[in-house]
Motif scaffolding. Structure first.
Motif, PDB file in Angstrom:
ATOM      1  N   ALA A   1       0.831  -1.213   0.000  1.00 14.25           N
ATOM      2  CA  ALA A   1       0.000   0.000   0.000  1.00 14.25           C
ATOM      3  C   ALA A   1       0.863   1.259   0.000  1.00 14.25           C
ATOM      4  O   ALA A   1       0.513   2.255  -0.639  1.00 14.25           O
ATOM      5  N   ILE A   2       1.991   1.209   0.721  1.00 14.17           N
ATOM      6  CA  ILE A   2       2.882   2.380   0.758  1.00 14.17           C
ATOM      7  C   ILE A   2       3.409   2.665  -0.651  1.00 14.17           C
ATOM      8  O   ILE A   2       3.435   3.815  -1.107  1.00 14.17           O
ATOM      9  N   ILE A   3       3.793   1.600  -1.353  1.00 10.07           N
ATOM     10  CA  ILE A   3       4.292   1.786  -2.720  1.00 10.07           C
ATOM     11  C   ILE A   3       3.168   2.235  -3.642  1.00 10.07           C
ATOM     12  O   ILE A   3       3.336   3.138  -4.471  1.00 10.07           O
ATOM     13  N   ALA A   4       1.989   1.632  -3.474  1.00 12.32           N
ATOM     14  CA  ALA A   4       0.851   1.978  -4.345  1.00 12.32           C
ATOM     15  C   ALA A   4       0.492   3.454  -4.209  1.00 12.32           C
ATOM     16  O   ALA A   4       0.158   4.118  -5.195  1.00 12.32           O
ATOM     17  N   ALA A   5       0.583   3.976  -2.986  1.00 11.84           N
ATOM     18  CA  ALA A   5       0.246   5.385  -2.754  1.00 11.84           C
ATOM     19  C   ALA A   5       1.120   6.283  -3.622  1.00 11.84           C
ATOM     20  O   ALA A   5       0.631   7.231  -4.247  1.00 11.84           O
ATOM     21  N   GLY A   6       2.422   5.971  -3.664  1.00 15.82           N
ATOM     22  CA  GLY A   6       3.320   6.762  -4.506  1.00 15.82           C
ATOM     23  C   GLY A   6       3.038   6.545  -5.980  1.00 15.82           C
ATOM     24  O   GLY A   6       3.035   7.485  -6.775  1.00 15.82           O
ATOM     25  N   GLU A   7       2.783   5.285  -6.313  1.00 15.72           N
ATOM     26  CA  GLU A   7       2.556   4.948  -7.718  1.00 15.72           C
ATOM     27  C   GLU A   7       1.329   5.691  -8.273  1.00 15.72           C
ATOM     28  O   GLU A   7       1.296   6.058  -9.440  1.00 15.72           O
ATOM     29  N   VAL A   8       0.323   5.918  -7.414  1.00 12.97           N
ATOM     30  CA  VAL A   8      -0.870   6.662  -7.845  1.00 12.97           C
ATOM     31  C   VAL A   8      -0.475   8.046  -8.382  1.00 12.97           C
ATOM     32  O   VAL A   8      -0.969   8.491  -9.414  1.00 12.97           O
ATOM     33  N   MET A   9       0.435   8.709  -7.674  1.00 13.01           N
ATOM     34  CA  MET A   9       0.852  10.048  -8.094  1.00 13.01           C
ATOM     35  C   MET A   9       1.409  10.003  -9.517  1.00 13.01           C
ATOM     36  O   MET A   9       1.131  10.880 -10.335  1.00 13.01           O
ATOM     37  N   LEU A  10       2.205   8.968  -9.814  1.00 13.48           N
ATOM     38  CA  LEU A  10       2.789   8.850 -11.147  1.00 13.48           C
ATOM     39  C   LEU A  10       1.736   8.465 -12.184  1.00 13.48           C
ATOM     40  O   LEU A  10       1.742   8.966 -13.299  1.00 13.48           O
ATOM     41  N   LEU A  11       0.842   7.550 -11.798  1.00 12.93           N
ATOM     42  CA  LEU A  11      -0.180   7.107 -12.751  1.00 12.93           C
ATOM     43  C   LEU A  11      -1.077   8.282 -13.147  1.00 12.93           C
ATOM     44  O   LEU A  11      -1.491   8.392 -14.297  1.00 12.93           O
ATOM     45  N   ILE A  12      -1.359   9.170 -12.198  1.00 10.62           N
ATOM     46  CA  ILE A  12      -2.155  10.355 -12.514  1.00 10.62           C
ATOM     47  C   ILE A  12      -1.449  11.198 -13.579  1.00 10.62           C
ATOM     48  O   ILE A  12      -2.073  11.775 -14.450  1.00 10.62           O
ATOM     49  N   LEU A  13      -0.122  11.199 -13.507  1.00  8.22           N
ATOM     50  CA  LEU A  13       0.658  11.953 -14.490  1.00  8.22           C
ATOM     51  C   LEU A  13       0.756  11.220 -15.824  1.00  8.22           C
ATOM     52  O   LEU A  13       1.352  11.737 -16.773  1.00  8.22           O
ATOM     53  N   GLY A  14       0.226   9.998 -15.884  1.00  5.52           N
ATOM     54  CA  GLY A  14       0.408   9.184 -17.084  1.00  5.52           C
ATOM     55  C   GLY A  14       1.790   8.557 -17.135  1.00  5.52           C
ATOM     56  O   GLY A  14       2.256   8.137 -18.182  1.00  5.52           O
ATOM     57  N   GLU A  15       2.467   8.520 -15.980  1.00  6.58           N
ATOM     58  CA  GLU A  15       3.791   7.908 -15.906  1.00  6.58           C
ATOM     59  C   GLU A  15       3.714   6.661 -15.038  1.00  6.58           C
ATOM     60  O   GLU A  15       2.687   6.399 -14.405  1.00  6.58           O
ATOM     61  N   ILE A  16       4.828   5.906 -14.976  1.00  9.74           N
ATOM     62  CA  ILE A  16       4.836   4.690 -14.182  1.00  9.74           C
ATOM     63  C   ILE A  16       6.260   4.470 -13.672  1.00  9.74           C
ATOM     64  O   ILE A  16       7.210   4.939 -14.289  1.00  9.74           O
ATOM     65  N   ASP A  17       6.406   3.808 -12.519  1.00  8.23           N
ATOM     66  CA  ASP A  17       7.741   3.442 -12.048  1.00  8.23           C
ATOM     67  C   ASP A  17       7.790   1.933 -11.854  1.00  8.23           C
ATOM     68  O   ASP A  17       7.199   1.403 -10.917  1.00  8.23           O
ATOM     69  N   LEU A  18       8.491   1.259 -12.764  1.00  8.34           N
ATOM     70  CA  LEU A  18       8.606  -0.203 -12.668  1.00  8.34           C
ATOM     71  C   LEU A  18       9.737  -0.611 -11.735  1.00  8.34           C
ATOM     72  O   LEU A  18       9.838  -1.768 -11.347  1.00  8.34           O
ATOM     73  N   SER A  19      10.612   0.341 -11.390  1.00 11.84           N
ATOM     74  CA  SER A  19      11.821  -0.019 -10.648  1.00 11.84           C
ATOM     75  C   SER A  19      11.628   0.041  -9.136  1.00 11.84           C
ATOM     76  O   SER A  19      12.522  -0.326  -8.385  1.00 11.84           O
ATOM     77  N   VAL A  20      10.457   0.483  -8.690  1.00 13.49           N
ATOM     78  CA  VAL A  20      10.276   0.764  -7.264  1.00 13.49           C
ATOM     79  C   VAL A  20      10.430  -0.499  -6.394  1.00 13.49           C
ATOM     80  O   VAL A  20      10.940  -0.432  -5.273  1.00 13.49           O
ATOM     81  N   GLY A  21      10.053  -1.652  -6.922  1.00 11.09           N
ATOM     82  CA  GLY A  21      10.212  -2.900  -6.174  1.00 11.09           C
ATOM     83  C   GLY A  21      11.680  -3.253  -5.950  1.00 11.09           C
ATOM     84  O   GLY A  21      12.028  -3.947  -4.990  1.00 11.09           O
ATOM     85  N   ASN A  22      12.539  -2.771  -6.828  1.00  9.92           N
ATOM     86  CA  ASN A  22      13.967  -3.040  -6.663  1.00  9.92           C
ATOM     87  C   ASN A  22      14.627  -2.016  -5.746  1.00  9.92           C
ATOM     88  O   ASN A  22      15.618  -2.330  -5.086  1.00  9.92           O
ATOM     89  N   VAL A  23      14.056  -0.823  -5.681  1.00 14.90           N
ATOM     90  CA  VAL A  23      14.489   0.154  -4.671  1.00 14.90           C
ATOM     91  C   VAL A  23      14.158  -0.410  -3.283  1.00 14.90           C
ATOM     92  O   VAL A  23      14.936  -0.270  -2.337  1.00 14.90           O
ATOM     93  N   TYR A  24      13.019  -1.057  -3.207  1.00 18.53           N
ATOM     94  CA  TYR A  24      12.559  -1.734  -1.981  1.00 18.53           C
ATOM     95  C   TYR A  24      13.616  -2.720  -1.479  1.00 18.53           C
ATOM     96  O   TYR A  24      13.865  -2.846  -0.286  1.00 18.53           O
TER      97      TYR A  24
END
Lengths: 267, 336
Positions: free
Chosen positions: B70-93
């Motif tokens: 959920a913590i990651i999804a919250a951030g991902e929402v901000m990018l999805l609203i922009l029409g962008e995506i971050d596929l690398s966030v799980g590896n930052v994790y």
């Protein structure tokens, strides 16, 4: 303070060349506060080039621009805007996913004092009041712009430009793709703006509608203004004559070039 | 011909009934409400089938299951609203706790280690954003590249071996060790971001940039800053989530998270009503979406569904949930 008879925006002897192509040739026009100038012309006549020059998007090859009778170099859109010149395109600048009042306050939001938080209540109220003074009727300022009709959207776009302190409005085809009733509401809005001393240049190719609200008509043909008159009862006939004459010339040219092609094929 | 006309008008009138009824009005307006109802129905179903679903132990399990995603999804929402995506966030994790570990190995206190992990995460987000915005590479490609780079980096510095999470005492409990601490973090993150989204300039400009970037630039919004900033937010949260996880399980695994948690987060966001093509989304919705996904996973585990068919059923459930969401969105549009 400018005199009542002085121009709000005036361009003189404007020419614009793109390489070897001449888009505008020695164009002069002006509009006063409280006046609506109709700028009509066919596609490719140079209307959009002229708008771009008057909003600071492109510089003319030669000629001068006067704002409130002072010569200005409109080197950027932002500079033109700071002088009160704003173009309203039909859809371009609105954010469909944001509410009407957020659109109107975009980039000039009101915050709750001493916090970084938006003061939505105040913005809503002020947007509502402002729209009322212009006679724009909406179900609510809280709805997303995507849920408005084309006419409502256009009205909000115009209201927003005025809200951002525009004094000279360039309306690009404000009635395109609009039903009769919606179109009438926009024409009424334009009449309201004239009473509020806004200078308006309305661009269109349906000249029946343009004639309805504009005080003066300029016809742009192939980069040259060929008609510049105060709107009167016979403007419609005069414009019809000019357009039909041009149509005939076009056809004759097309026929003769077709004939020449035909002759080439025979030989 | 006339028959199809009648059915067409029947559909229209049915649609009108549906959209004008006050109850359905509520669900159409509150994008999150419909998915929340699905979640509640799922809970009732699993509770009647297993009778342990609502036990304290399972709830804690469910919270932990949910919180990191959920913590990651919250951030991902901000990018999805922009029409962008971050596929690398799980590896930052996966990387962030190793940064923390090596900082502590260098005799710094654990708190400095945590900050270092978060800082490196944010910096990765910054790089993702700059490459995407300045070089004009689609974020799908940018972050696909950084996914591999970060994974390679984690494997290299760890030699592929897990390590024990450093630190003792209260900080461990606060940073994910306590039973409820992860969920508390998740709730804080979700509420803060939802507030940012709906009540601050940053949120308004994020919607504006995602909805109509030309229009946003026209009024003078610095759309590059908005994009890069949101890349920083999602990567930072990826790092936070990874660090919390490392304290929860007391070990740091170089293969933790990865694309599994990233895809769960994106699926949760989309199920919760965020449009993949930008302009629309809520953080609260993403939390509910992730909770629903966790309920499905957890419920299936309790029911003893075979691990082999698990993904099959999960995939179908996600598709059905998304289909429902798309239908609801169409109804919403038709209603106005």
């Amino acid at each position: 303070m400018a005199e009542a008879s002085a121009s709000a925006l005036r361009v003189e002897h404007i020419s614009k060349n793109y390489g070897a192509v001449t888009a505008l040739r020695d164009v002069s026009l002006g509009v006063k506060y409280g006046e609506a100038l109709g700028l009509i012309g066919d596609n490719g006549a140079g209307k959009s080039t002229l708008i771009k020059i008057m909003t600071g998007y492109t510089a003319p090859t030669s000629g001068a621009i006067y704002v409130n009778e002072e010569q200005k170099h409109l080197h950027s859109v932002n500079y033109a805007r700071s002088l009160g010149i704003e173009t309203v395109y039909q859809d371009l600048a609105m954010i469909s996913e944001l509410s009407v009042f957020h659109n109107m306050f975009l980039k000039r939001e009101l915050l709750i004092p001493r916090t970084p938080f938006l003061d939505n209540h105040r913005m809503k109220r002020e947007a509502q009041e402002f729209l009322l003074t212009l006679g724009v009727k909406l179900p609510s300022v809280d709805v997303e712009v995507s849920k408005l009709s084309g006419g409502q959207r256009q009205a909000v776009a115009i209201a927003r430009a005025l809200f951002m302190n525009a004094k000279i409005l360039l309306l690009d085809e404000p009635l395109a793709a609009m039903g009769a009733r919606e179109g009438a509401a926009i024409l009424e809005l334009i009449n309201n703006l004239k009473k509020k001393n806004v200078a308006i240049i309305m661009i269109g190719h349906n000249y029946a509608q343009v004639l309805e609200v504009c005080d003066r008509i300029n016809l742009l043909q192939r980069g040259v203004i060929t008609y510049d008159k105060i709107v009167s009862s016979n403007s419609m006939d005069e414009l019809n004559d000019i357009i039909i004459r041009e149509y005939r010339i076009d056809q004759k040219q097309a026929e003769s070039s077709a004939a020449a092609d035909g002759a080439n094929i025979v030989h | 011909m006339s028959q199809s006309n009648t059915s067409q008008s029947q559909i229209t009138s049915l649609r009108r009934q549906l959209t004008q009824n006050p109850v359905s009005q509520f669900f159409l307006k509150q994008r999150e409400a419909s998915i929340a109802i699905i979640g509640i129905l799922l809970i009732l179903y699993f509770e009647t089938q297993t009778s342990v679903f609502l036990s304290r132990y399972n709830i804690i399990n469910l919270f932990q299951f949910t919180a990191e995603t959920a913590i990651i999804a919250a951030g991902e929402v901000m990018l999805l609203i922009l029409g962008e995506i971050d596929l690398s966030v799980g590896n930052v994790y996966a990387l962030a706790p190793f940064i923390m570990y090596f900082t502590v190995q260098d005799h710094f206190p654990i708190i400095v280690g945590i900050l270092a992990g978060l800082l490196v995460s944010a910096f990765i987000g910054f790089l993702n954003g700059v490459v995407t915005v300045v070089l004009g590479i689609p974020s799908f490609i940018t972050t696909l590249g950084s996914l591999y780079i970060i994974n390679g980096l984690t494997l290299t510095i760890s030699n592929g071996f897990p390590e024990l999470t450093p630190g003792t005492g209260q900080i461990v409990n606060i940073m994910g060790g306590g039973s409820y601490s992860e969920m508390i973090w998740a709730v804080i993150v979700v509420f803060v971001l939802q507030f940012v989204l709906s009540r601050t300039r940053w949120g308004m400009y994020t919607f504006a940039t995602g909805g109509n970037i030309i229009g946003a630039k026209e009024v003078g919004i610095n759309t590059s800053l908005i994009k890069i900033g949101n890349f920083v937010i999602v990567a930072f949260l990826g790092g936070l989530s990874g660090i919390l996880a490392s304290f929860r399980i007391s070990s740091i695994d170089p293969l933790a998270g990865g694309s599994t948690i990233m895809f769960s987060a994106i699926a949760g966001a989309v199920i919760g009503g965020t449009a993949l093509n930008g302009g629309v989304g809520t953080v609260i919705g993403s939390l509910i979406g992730v909770i629903v996904l966790s309920i499905i996973k957890d419920g299936f585990t309790l029911l003893g569904i075979s691990a082999f068919t698990f993904d099959l059923i999960l995939g179908i459930s996600i598709l059905v949930a998304m289909l429902l969401n798309v239908r609801l969105q169409m109804l919403r549009k038709a209603g106005n």
